[in-house]
Design a protein around this motif. Structure first.
Motif, PDB file in Angstrom:
ATOM      1  N   GLY A 235      -6.125 -10.634  -7.660  1.00  0.00           N
ATOM      2  CA  GLY A 235      -6.540  -9.892  -6.630  1.00  0.00           C
ATOM      3  C   GLY A 235      -5.110 -10.257  -5.356  1.00  0.00           C
ATOM      4  N   ILE A 236      -4.094 -10.857  -6.118  1.00  0.00           N
ATOM      5  CA  ILE A 236      -2.908 -10.670  -5.205  1.00  0.00           C
ATOM      6  C   ILE A 236      -2.020  -9.625  -5.108  1.00  0.00           C
ATOM      7  CG2 ILE A 236      -0.865 -12.113  -4.625  1.00  0.00           C
ATOM      8  CD1 ILE A 236      -2.549 -14.383  -5.835  1.00  0.00           C
ATOM      9  N   PRO A 237      -1.926  -8.888  -4.016  1.00  0.00           N
ATOM     10  CA  PRO A 237      -1.114  -7.831  -3.942  1.00  0.00           C
ATOM     11  C   PRO A 237       0.377  -8.197  -3.904  1.00  0.00           C
ATOM     12  CG  PRO A 237      -1.776  -8.426  -1.744  1.00  0.00           C
ATOM     13  CD  PRO A 237      -2.535  -9.240  -2.388  1.00  0.00           C
ATOM     14  N   THR A 238       1.385  -7.301  -4.363  1.00  0.00           N
ATOM     15  CA  THR A 238       2.818  -7.545  -4.344  1.00  0.00           C
ATOM     16  C   THR A 238       3.584  -7.286  -3.133  1.00  0.00           C
ATOM     17  OG1 THR A 238       3.371  -5.192  -5.059  1.00  0.00           O
ATOM     18  CG2 THR A 238       2.711  -6.624  -6.883  1.00  0.00           C
ATOM     19  N   PHE A 239       4.517  -7.869  -2.759  1.00  0.00           N
ATOM     20  CA  PHE A 239       5.266  -7.580  -1.741  1.00  0.00           C
ATOM     21  C   PHE A 239       5.810  -6.231  -1.473  1.00  0.00           C
ATOM     22  CE2 PHE A 239       6.592 -12.075  -0.668  1.00  0.00           C
ATOM     23  CZ  PHE A 239       6.236 -12.313   0.602  1.00  0.00           C
ATOM     24  N   ARG A 240       6.083  -5.532  -2.676  1.00  0.00           N
ATOM     25  CA  ARG A 240       6.554  -4.307  -2.740  1.00  0.00           C
ATOM     26  C   ARG A 240       5.636  -3.147  -2.674  1.00  0.00           C
ATOM     27  NH1 ARG A 240      10.443  -7.199  -5.349  1.00  0.00           N
ATOM     28  NH2 ARG A 240      12.692  -7.153  -4.223  1.00  0.00           N
ATOM     29  N   GLY A 241       4.152  -3.576  -2.802  1.00  0.00           N
ATOM     30  CA  GLY A 241       3.126  -2.499  -2.975  1.00  0.00           C
ATOM     31  C   GLY A 241       2.772  -2.039  -1.402  1.00  0.00           C
ATOM     32  N   LYS A 242       1.637  -1.023  -1.714  1.00  0.00           N
ATOM     33  CA  LYS A 242       1.245  -0.642  -0.491  1.00  0.00           C
ATOM     34  C   LYS A 242       0.549  -1.458   0.586  1.00  0.00           C
ATOM     35  CE  LYS A 242      -3.455   0.258  -2.268  1.00  0.00           C
ATOM     36  NZ  LYS A 242      -4.218  -0.618  -1.547  1.00  0.00           N
ATOM     37  N   ASP A 243       0.250  -2.864   0.056  1.00  0.00           N
ATOM     38  CA  ASP A 243      -0.274  -4.022   0.918  1.00  0.00           C
ATOM     39  C   ASP A 243       0.927  -4.770   1.631  1.00  0.00           C
ATOM     40  OD1 ASP A 243      -2.971  -3.388   0.810  1.00  0.00           O
ATOM     41  OD2 ASP A 243      -2.854  -4.192  -1.318  1.00  0.00           O
ATOM     42  N   GLY A 244       2.069  -4.459   1.258  1.00  0.00           N
ATOM     43  CA  GLY A 244       3.086  -5.497   1.792  1.00  0.00           C
ATOM     44  C   GLY A 244       3.711  -4.871   3.115  1.00  0.00           C
ATOM     45  N   TYR A 245       2.822  -4.215   3.983  1.00  0.00           N
ATOM     46  CA  TYR A 245       3.373  -3.919   5.175  1.00  0.00           C
ATOM     47  C   TYR A 245       2.811  -4.758   6.013  1.00  0.00           C
ATOM     48  CZ  TYR A 245       5.736   0.483   3.816  1.00  0.00           C
ATOM     49  OH  TYR A 245       6.408   1.444   3.242  1.00  0.00           O
ATOM     50  N   TRP A 246       3.218  -4.772   7.567  1.00  0.00           N
ATOM     51  CA  TRP A 246       2.895  -5.690   8.313  1.00  0.00           C
ATOM     52  C   TRP A 246       3.069  -5.210   9.941  1.00  0.00           C
ATOM     53  CZ3 TRP A 246      -0.064 -10.078   8.802  1.00  0.00           C
ATOM     54  CH2 TRP A 246      -0.164 -10.702  10.012  1.00  0.00           C
ATOM     55  N   SER A 247       1.923  -5.031  10.551  1.00  0.00           N
ATOM     56  CA  SER A 247       2.091  -4.161  11.745  1.00  0.00           C
ATOM     57  C   SER A 247       2.059  -5.402  12.933  1.00  0.00           C
ATOM     58  CB  SER A 247       0.590  -3.510  12.335  1.00  0.00           C
ATOM     59  OG  SER A 247       0.799  -2.386  11.166  1.00  0.00           O
TER      60      SER A 247
END
Length: 284
Positions: free
Chosen positions: A33-45
């Motif tokens: 369950g760990i998302p990748t840095f380069r995937g869709k969850d790698g964004y930060w607002s």
């Protein structure tokens, strides 16, 4: 079933004291369950601005907005902290137990799951760092500090840093902000923090390299694979999609590309290595 060429190469490595090494990336932790840095969850607002991980995870941004980078890091840490090793991690642990000093694990993951699964520190090389440690952001020393107690991680989301957390996230010596012990996107590999020379040496001692779950977009993994091939070693890529290594290996006699998830492959590989080790032991 494990391909015959791989079985023959395992036997060769065991008889000739060549290392069987594993170069792994974020794909191996996907089942945990760990998302990748380069995937869709790698964004930060932050406010009205959206950052890619490649932008926020940099020394450049840390130097001007350290608390924003630390918030991003703590959010990532909150995910890895409660993740559990999956079948792939446990298979790598069992393979190490079979191979002992013929084994090397070179990991790009900072999630501590190899440690949780039981892989040894002596044969595990974390070339992108380790979320369990921090160090001075101003590099007043090279000392690594354990991740501080007292910081809220569970269900952290994008919480602001509290005054207590800001104090805990200061260098014990110079009182500058601590930084995560990870390789940022605008930094270079070295031996001191990321075992660069050690893994390059291992690559030249490796007779069989398995590359698992990585896109191959950073330089050190690329050099490792090329070194193994240059020394007439075999390189096997296990991935569900094409990568840098797919292109590297496609015309190589000693290159094999396997389209598979990591857990089923490593489970079969562990069984094959176990058979080879038992056979060799009975002959000796």
């Amino acid at each position: 079933m494990i391909e015959k060429r791989i079985i023959e190469r395992i036997e060769y490595c065991l008889k000739n004291y060549k290392k069987i090494s594993f170069l792994v990336g974020a794909g191996i932790s996907a089942e945990s369950g760990i998302p990748t840095f380069r995937g869709k969850d790698g964004y930060w607002s932050s406010g009205s601005k959206n950052y890619k991980a490649q932008e926020i995870g940099t020394k450049k941004i840390f130097n001007v907005a350290s608390h924003e980078v630390l918030k991003f890091y703590l959010y990532r840490k909150s995910i890895t902290e409660f993740a559990k090793p999956n079948q792939s991690h446990f298979m790598l642990k069992e393979i190490e137990s079979l191979l002992n000093d013929n084994f090397a694990l070179i990991s790009q993951n900072v999630d501590s799951l190899h440690k949780k699964a039981g892989n040894s520190d002596d044969r595990t090389y974390l070339i992108h760092g380790d979320h369990d440690f921090m160090r001075c952001g101003d590099e007043c020393s090279s000392e690594l500090y354990p991740f501080p107690n007292g910081i809220k991680l569970k269900e952290r989301q994008k919480d602001q840093l509290t005054e207590t957390e800001i104090e805990l996230l200061k260098c014990h010596k110079c009182k500058e902000d601590l930084r995560p012990h990870v390789l940022w996107f605008d930094e270079y590999y070295n031996e001191k923090f990321f075992k660069k020379n050690s893994v390059l040496r291992i690559s030249k001692e490796t007779g069989l390299l398995f590359i698992i779950g990585t896109s191959g977009e950073t330089t050190l993994p690329q050099v490792i694979a090329k070194n193994v091939l240059a020394k007439s070693g075999m390189v096997v890529e296990i991935n569900i999609a094409d990568s840098y290594f797919s292109e590297l290996l496609k015309d190589k006699k000693n290159g094999i590309i396997i389209r598979s998830e990591s857990s089923p492959f490593l489970t079969e590989l562990k069984k094959e290595i176990e058979k080879q080790v038992v056979t060799l032991y009975n002959k000796s």
